[in-house]
Every structure is written in structure tokens, then in C-alpha cells.
Design a protein around this motif. Structure first.
Motif, PDB file in Angstrom:
ATOM      1  N   GLU A   1       5.487   8.219   2.439  1.00 19.00           N
ATOM      2  CA  GLU A   1       6.153   9.055   2.423  1.00 19.00           C
ATOM      3  C   GLU A   1       6.377  10.100   3.567  1.00 19.00           C
ATOM      4  OE1 GLU A   1       6.715  11.487  -1.347  1.00 19.00           O
ATOM      5  OE2 GLU A   1       5.042  10.232  -1.982  1.00 19.00           O
ATOM      6  N   TYR A   2       5.418  10.310   4.174  1.00 19.94           N
ATOM      7  CA  TYR A   2       5.554  11.581   5.523  1.00 19.94           C
ATOM      8  C   TYR A   2       4.638  10.743   6.611  1.00 19.94           C
ATOM      9  CZ  TYR A   2       7.055  14.637   1.999  1.00 19.94           C
ATOM     10  OH  TYR A   2       7.537  15.080   0.871  1.00 19.94           O
ATOM     11  N   LEU A   3       5.331  10.276   7.656  1.00 18.52           N
ATOM     12  CA  LEU A   3       4.639  10.004   8.778  1.00 18.52           C
ATOM     13  C   LEU A   3       3.887  10.963   9.704  1.00 18.52           C
ATOM     14  CD1 LEU A   3       4.423   6.856  10.200  1.00 18.52           C
ATOM     15  CD2 LEU A   3       6.389   7.638  11.690  1.00 18.52           C
TER      16      LEU A   3
ATOM     17  N   GLU B   1       1.071  -1.275  -0.015  1.00 19.75           N
ATOM     18  CA  GLU B   1       0.043  -0.046   0.019  1.00 19.75           C
ATOM     19  C   GLU B   1       0.782   1.272  -0.105  1.00 19.75           C
ATOM     20  OE1 GLU B   1      -4.075   1.711   0.225  1.00 19.75           O
ATOM     21  OE2 GLU B   1      -3.026  -0.402  -0.129  1.00 19.75           O
ATOM     22  N   ILE B   2       0.753   2.159  -0.973  1.00 18.83           N
ATOM     23  CA  ILE B   2       1.549   3.419  -0.847  1.00 18.83           C
ATOM     24  C   ILE B   2       0.523   4.830  -0.483  1.00 18.83           C
ATOM     25  CG2 ILE B   2       2.532   4.975  -2.548  1.00 18.83           C
ATOM     26  CD1 ILE B   2       2.901   2.651  -4.618  1.00 18.83           C
ATOM     27  N   LYS B   3       1.122   5.233   0.480  1.00 22.60           N
ATOM     28  CA  LYS B   3       0.695   6.410   1.202  1.00 22.60           C
ATOM     29  C   LYS B   3       1.559   7.773   1.215  1.00 22.60           C
ATOM     30  CE  LYS B   3      -3.362   4.361   2.532  1.00 22.60           C
ATOM     31  NZ  LYS B   3      -4.393   4.732   1.797  1.00 22.60           N
ATOM     32  N   VAL B   4       1.017   8.752   0.696  1.00 25.97           N
ATOM     33  CA  VAL B   4       1.846  10.124   0.781  1.00 25.97           C
ATOM     34  C   VAL B   4       1.974  10.457   2.407  1.00 25.97           C
ATOM     35  CG1 VAL B   4       1.778  12.297   0.427  1.00 25.97           C
ATOM     36  CG2 VAL B   4       1.117  10.735  -1.512  1.00 25.97           C
ATOM     37  N   ASN B   5       0.896  10.467   2.936  1.00 27.94           N
ATOM     38  CA  ASN B   5       0.770  10.670   4.466  1.00 27.94           C
ATOM     39  C   ASN B   5       0.327   9.662   5.251  1.00 27.94           C
ATOM     40  OD1 ASN B   5       1.445  13.698   4.230  1.00 27.94           O
ATOM     41  ND2 ASN B   5      -0.197  13.915   3.266  1.00 27.94           N
ATOM     42  N   TYR B   6       0.773   9.235   6.362  1.00 26.60           N
ATOM     43  CA  TYR B   6       0.477   7.965   7.043  1.00 26.60           C
ATOM     44  C   TYR B   6      -0.095   7.972   8.327  1.00 26.60           C
ATOM     45  CZ  TYR B   6       0.669   2.843   7.407  1.00 26.60           C
ATOM     46  OH  TYR B   6       0.193   1.444   7.649  1.00 26.60           O
TER      47      TYR B   6
ATOM     48  N   ILE C   1      13.410  10.725  -1.114  1.00 27.72           N
ATOM     49  CA  ILE C   1      13.148   9.503  -1.068  1.00 27.72           C
ATOM     50  C   ILE C   1      14.604   8.773  -0.895  1.00 27.72           C
ATOM     51  CG2 ILE C   1      12.599   7.323  -2.324  1.00 27.72           C
ATOM     52  CD1 ILE C   1       9.758   9.044  -3.374  1.00 27.72           C
ATOM     53  N   ALA C   2      14.652   7.964   0.239  1.00 27.03           N
ATOM     54  CA  ALA C   2      15.778   7.481   0.445  1.00 27.03           C
ATOM     55  C   ALA C   2      16.197   6.247  -0.218  1.00 27.03           C
ATOM     56  CB  ALA C   2      15.871   7.251   2.082  1.00 27.03           C
TER      57      ALA C   2
ATOM     58  N   PHE D   1       7.708   0.907   5.525  1.00 27.46           N
ATOM     59  CA  PHE D   1       8.558   1.589   4.951  1.00 27.46           C
ATOM     60  C   PHE D   1       8.718   2.964   4.928  1.00 27.46           C
ATOM     61  CE2 PHE D   1       9.547  -2.770   3.392  1.00 27.46           C
ATOM     62  CZ  PHE D   1      10.962  -2.840   3.888  1.00 27.46           C
ATOM     63  N   LEU D   2       9.499   3.851   5.622  1.00 33.76           N
ATOM     64  CA  LEU D   2       9.360   5.470   5.612  1.00 33.76           C
ATOM     65  C   LEU D   2      10.220   5.903   4.766  1.00 33.76           C
ATOM     66  CD1 LEU D   2       9.201   5.635   9.600  1.00 33.76           C
ATOM     67  CD2 LEU D   2       7.414   5.255   8.131  1.00 33.76           C
ATOM     68  N   LEU D   3       9.767   5.960   3.465  1.00 30.70           N
ATOM     69  CA  LEU D   3      10.564   6.228   2.273  1.00 30.70           C
ATOM     70  C   LEU D   3      11.616   7.613   2.495  1.00 30.70           C
ATOM     71  CD1 LEU D   3       7.983   5.524  -0.644  1.00 30.70           C
ATOM     72  CD2 LEU D   3      10.082   3.962   0.489  1.00 30.70           C
ATOM     73  N   ARG D   4      10.938   8.529   2.934  1.00 29.01           N
ATOM     74  CA  ARG D   4      11.555   9.988   3.236  1.00 29.01           C
ATOM     75  C   ARG D   4      12.293  10.047   4.802  1.00 29.01           C
ATOM     76  NH1 ARG D   4      10.872  13.613  -0.901  1.00 29.01           N
ATOM     77  NH2 ARG D   4       9.163  13.106  -2.269  1.00 29.01           N
ATOM     78  N   LYS D   5      11.932   9.153   5.367  1.00 28.91           N
ATOM     79  CA  LYS D   5      12.452   9.376   6.825  1.00 28.91           C
ATOM     80  C   LYS D   5      12.216  10.581   7.530  1.00 28.91           C
ATOM     81  CE  LYS D   5      16.711   6.335   5.837  1.00 28.91           C
ATOM     82  NZ  LYS D   5      17.980   6.151   5.904  1.00 28.91           N
ATOM     83  N   ALA D   6      10.757  10.935   7.142  1.00 29.08           N
ATOM     84  CA  ALA D   6      10.347  12.283   7.744  1.00 29.08           C
ATOM     85  C   ALA D   6       8.886  12.323   8.199  1.00 29.08           C
ATOM     86  CB  ALA D   6      10.507  13.314   6.680  1.00 29.08           C
TER      87      ALA D   6
END
Length: 297
Positions: free
Chosen positions: A218-220, A184-189, A264-265, A236-241
Motif C-alpha cells: 500500500e505505502y512505499l 506477500e501483502i504489506k501496508v508499509n514496505y 487502491i488503484a 505492485f504499489l497498490l496506492r502509488k503512494a
């Protein structure tokens, strides 16, 4: 399902009457999209190096789309509706498809075409007879499915019949898409999304116990939790942000700074690829090995 979900969303937005004020910008984005895809296709690298180069290209394209086009130059409508139009998270949906490549993942099937990308995936199948007499009629099937942003899997065809001869009038036929690896892909989570993913993962694994389920974020917008308490294999926190505070989300300088400071890391995306590789390499189940192991699994 489409192997170009982001392209499809761009074309749909260009044709959408509500997006006419942004049509020129969307057409400009489409040209940049072609450049992005062609750059990926012309890479001659393999393995981790290829993934890292692909992530560089991904960040460049997402910065152009989300900061330059939507953030700085688009109408208020496009800024508000980018999520509804799926212009942002569809980029990652399409990017993940390019990871399913034998130059990145070893051991992909060569004797059949494995399906990948967004799919409506199988969750459960049950029977719904309407009465005692219906047991001798074509079976009534209830198929539960759910859209998944990214999958590896295969379409399965089935037939159920009240007769061993499978006469047409006594037979129910159909097909389902069996997803064995999903994300599942989420911009904000946020917490609600996490709980929804946990429920989806549980239902997916009831239908296919060996399946894997991940969230790519992308963003937690929540406190991290131990996903081992759920059926989610990892988040997985792709941007660590973290997500920007509410009072900064409409400030373009803050958006641009966050993109610059937290791209994106590459290492996180590579970890996701390693999960895919480990899954492809694994023997999912072999009953003959039970006595050697001394356990069922």
C-alpha cells in the motif's frame, strides 16, 4: 486455511479482552464487513469491469475501517495494535481470494478444487538420518515451510520408506502445501521487508522453480529497486503512494487525505490479475517441446 482471514481477525478482536473498550466499534465494523462481502457476491459483472467494481467496494470498506473506525473513533490501544491484530492487511488477504473466480480468471481447474488464500507453504524437504543404522528405519524428514498471505496451490501427500513394501514401521508419511503463485501483502514496505521478500521468493522457487512470487504494497517506505535482480517477480504499489512522514502518521486529517488522494488503484490491481491469468494460461514445462524450440526452456 481460512477463506475469510479478515472476518477471523475481526471476530478474534471482538473476543479479545484487551479490545473491550472498542468492542462496540468492532461489532459495527463486522456489520459493515457483511455488507462489503455481500456487495461483492451480488456483482453480476465479469472480467476487468468486475475487478474495478470490487476495488471500489474495497476502498469504501478500507476507508471506513482505517479512517472512520480506527483513525477517528478507536482507543489508543487499537490504533497502536491494529498491525499486530492484523485488522488492516487482512482485508487485502480476503479480497484477493475473491479474485480467484472464473468470472475474472479464465481456465481455472474444473476437475479439482484449487486452494487459495493464506497458507503455510512448502519451501524445501530434506532427509536427516541420525546414523548408519537409521538408513534402514523410517526416514527422518525435515520440512521447511513459511506462511504466505496469498497463494494458489494444492496439498501434496507423500510417503518415504526404507522398504519397497512400505510397512508402517518403516514408512514416513506426511503432506505439504505446494504454492505455485504467492503474494506477500504489506501496508508499509521498507528496505528490510524487500530483502525478506527476496529471500522468501528465492526459497520458494528452490522448492518449486516454476512458482511466481509478488509483493502487494500500500505505502512505499524505500526507494524503488529493480526486482529483476532478485527472485521477486514484481512489487505492485497498490496506492502509488509513499508512506506518510513520521510527524504526520498520527494526524487523522493527513491519514484521511492520503486515503482520498491515493485510493487502491484499479489499474494496478488489474495488472496483478493479468499476472495470475498469464500464469494460469501458461504451459509451465513440456519436455516434448524442447527440440521444436531448440532450447530446454
Amino acid at each position: 486455511m481460512s477463506l475469510t482471514p479478515h472476518y477471523d481477525k475481526l471476530k478474534a478482536a471482538i473476543s479479545n479482552p484487551k479490545c473491550q473498550d472498542d468492542k462496540r466499534l468492532l461489532e459495527e465494523t463486522l456489520e459493515r464487513y457483511y455488507d462489503w462481502v455481500n456487495s461483492i457476491k451480488h456483482l453480476d459483472s465479469m472480467g476487468q469491469k468486475r475487478v474495478y467494481q470490487m476495488v471500489d467496494l474495497l476502498n469504501n470498506y478500507k476507508d471506513f475501517l482505517e479512517v472512520d473506525i480506527i483513525g477517528k473513533r478507536s482507543s489508543a490501544f487499537l490504533k497502536r495494535q491494529k498491525g499486530q491484530l492484523k485488522l488492516d492487511n487482512s482485508v487485502l488477504e480476503e479480497f484477493l481470494i475473491y479474485l480467484v473466480d472464473n468470472r475474472i480468471v479464465n481456465g481455472l481447474p474444473t476437475d479439482f478444487q484449487i486452494d487459495c488464500g493464506p497458507h503455510t507453504a512448502f519451501m524445501s524437504l530434506s532427509f536427516r538420518p541420525t546414523g548408519i543404522a537409521s538408513l534402514n528405519q523410517n526416514p527422518s524428514i525435515v520440512l521447511k515451510e513459511k506462511d504466505q498471505d496469498f497463494t494458489l496451490g494444492k496439498t501434496i501427500h507423500y510417503q518415504f520408506s526404507a522398504s519397497s513394501h512400505f510397512e508402517n514401521e518403516l514408512t514416513t508419511s506426511g503432506q505439504l502445501y505446494l504454492s505455485v503463485f504467492a503474494a506477500e501483502i504489506k501496508v508499509n514496505y521498507d528496505k528490510t521487508m524487500f530483502q525478506e521478500c527476496a529471500g522468501t521468493a528465492s526459497r520458494l522457487k528452490q522448492g518449486c522453480p516454476i512458482a511466481k512470487y509478488y509483493a502487494l504494497v500500500e505505502y512505499l517506505d524505500m526507494l524503488p529497486e529493480d526486482c529483476r535482480l532478485t527472485e521477486i517477480d514484481n512489487v505492485f504499489l497498490l496506492r502509488k503512494a509513499k508512506r506518510l512522514p513520521a510527524n504526520k502518521r498520527s494526524i487523522i486529517k493527513e491519514i484521511e487525505k492520503q486515503h482520498k488522494d491515493f485510493p487502491i488503484a484499479k489499474d494496478v490491481m488489474w495488472r496483478f490479475v493479468e499476472e495470475m491469468q498469464n500464469f494460469v494460461d501458461a504451459v509451465w514445462y513440456d519436455s516434448k517441446e524442447a527440440l521444436k524450440r531448440g532450447s530446454f526452456i
